[in-house]
Write an enzyme that holds these catalytic residues in place. Structure first.
Site, short mmCIF file in Angstrom:
data_model
loop_
_atom_site.label_atom_id
_atom_site.label_comp_id
_atom_site.label_asym_id
_atom_site.label_seq_id
_atom_site.Cartn_x
_atom_site.Cartn_y
_atom_site.Cartn_z
CB SER A 182 -0.94 0.00 1.21
OG SER A 182 -0.20 -0.09 2.42
CG HIS A 210 -3.85 -1.33 -1.57
ND1 HIS A 210 -4.27 -0.03 -1.68
CD2 HIS A 210 -3.74 -1.58 -0.23
CE1 HIS A 210 -4.41 0.50 -0.48
NE2 HIS A 210 -4.10 -0.43 0.42
CE LYS A 241 -7.36 -0.31 0.59
NZ LYS A 241 -8.21 -0.62 1.75
#
Length: 397
Positions: A182, A210, A241
């Protein structure tokens, strides 16, 4: 000594406020998008994990509204008892199918997902081996488990092997790594990790928070990116996300899912994902499956952003993902540059110790698939002016 004495002491946050560069808790007044109103002013958003830009997609928003109309605002209980909706099961089945695993299970937050998975799977006498730059939730999960945690230097496969050699031959072991890290935006060395896991009879877990929607075939993540879906035992990810919602998941074999479902205390004793969050995650997953080209859109704008920075002489860390770290080095310099960028109309995240070593501060740019080239050029011009202008720095310092 009073327990609250620590609360009265001067903190890092206090010092940041005194310098006028406190970077946290800026309030949004609009939807999360490529352009936002934050504290009354337009900002170009380069600090969001909204990788696919789906948080303000009309189709996704409508799915959340419909879910509230049908199910109300909450589930009022854990999945274990009264908190399971038909939609939860539907989401889990579609996640498992998308990730080519036997089963999946959802959790109320991404942080809770790691707590729930690792604390259930890793028990007394077991070992969990972690990359030093893994997410904080992985570390807390290891502490919550009764196993022994060993750490290896970031992306250092020789050190990973040294740690594996420390594990007693008869002890079960789990290697845990972020898929896309990240802070640095680099991708885990998964082929080497899987090879070592096979050599030392270890299981492999990848945190794809991610990576989902970012890399892999159709956005399926790190294991897909390397063609190793059959060698990664546990895939964890989040909805906050790429999937524009809140919550998390685990995908694994049916027996692992069944075990976590009944043995994980963070899962058993937490309320389930509210209807709107579940519906949005499901709608976003379906949108991703229907529009796999959006993953390429994200890659294209990320490459364009890197080119923008290089052309303007901005020093960036090497990466191939939407996460583009810009070197700012010292903590005070990092804070000042982030503050000046914010005041000039660009929101980026400062990366400070303990998320990095002292003297290795960064501005963390995160690209969004729906970001236009015109906006990226505008943002790059602003960042170049802020980063290259030592007069501004001296005035602030």
């Amino acid at each position: 000594m009073d327990l609250f004495e620590k609360c009265r002491q001067t903190t890092k946050a206090t010092k940041m406020r005194q310098l006028g560069v406190y970077p946290y808790f800026h309030a949004l007044g609009t939807r999360q998008s490529t352009e936002v109103i934050m504290e009354g002013k337009r900002r170009i958003m380069l600090g969001s994990n909204n990788y696919l830009g789906l948080t303000d997609n009309p189709e996704i928003v409508e799915a959340g509204i419909r879910a509230i109309e049908q199910y109300g605002t909450g589930c009022s209980g854990s999945r274990f008892l009264n908190g399971t909706l038909e939609m939860h099961i539907e989401l889990e089945e579609e996640l498992a199918d998308f990730l080519h695993k036997d089963g999946a299970l959802t959790f109320s937050t991404g942080f809770q997902s790691n707590l729930a998975i690792i604390s259930a799977i890793v028990g007394q006498g077991d070992y969990v081996i972690c990359d030093k730059e893994n997410h904080a939730s992985i570390y807390d999960a290891c502490r919550l488990s009764y196993g022994t945690m060993l750490r290896y230097q970031h992306a250092d496969m020789a050190d990973l092997e040294r740690q594996l050699q420390k594990v007693p031959e008869e002890a079960p072991r789990l290697i845990v790594t972020d898929g896309v890290f990240s802070m640095g935006g680099d991708i885990a060395k998964l082929p080497e990790i899987c090879a070592l896991a096979k050599k030392y009879d270890a299981r492999v877990m990848v945190d794809d928070a991610h990576a989902l929607g970012v890399i892999g075939i159709g956005g399926r993540g790190t294991a897909s990116h390397f063609g190793l879906e059959d060698q990664v035992d546990i895939i964890m990810g989040t909805f906050s996300k790429s999937l524009a919602s809140l919550g998390g998941y685990v995908a694994a074999s049916a027996e692992v899912i069944e075990y976590i479902k009944h043995e994980s205390r963070p899962f058993t004793f937490s309320a389930s994902i509210p209807p709107s969050n579940c519906a949005v995650a499901l709608a976003a997953l379906r949108y991703l499956r229907k529009h796999p080209e959006i993953v390429q859109d994200l890659s294209n704008i990320s490459h364009y952003a890197r080119d923008c920075f290089r052309r303007r002489g901005i020093k960036i860390m090497k990466s191939s993902t939407p996460i583009i770290p810009i070197y700012t080095y010292e903590t005070v310099n990092t804070l000042i540059r982030a503050h000046m960028a914010y005041e000039a109309g660009v929101y980026v995240n400062p990366v400070l110790p303990p998320a990095c070593f002292e003297g290795e501060g960064l501005l963390r740019v995160s690209c969004i698939a729906t970001l236009s080239r015109d906006l990226m050029d505008e943002a790059a011009d602003i960042l170049a002016d802020v980063l290259m202008n030592d007069d501004i720095f001296n005035e602030q310092a």
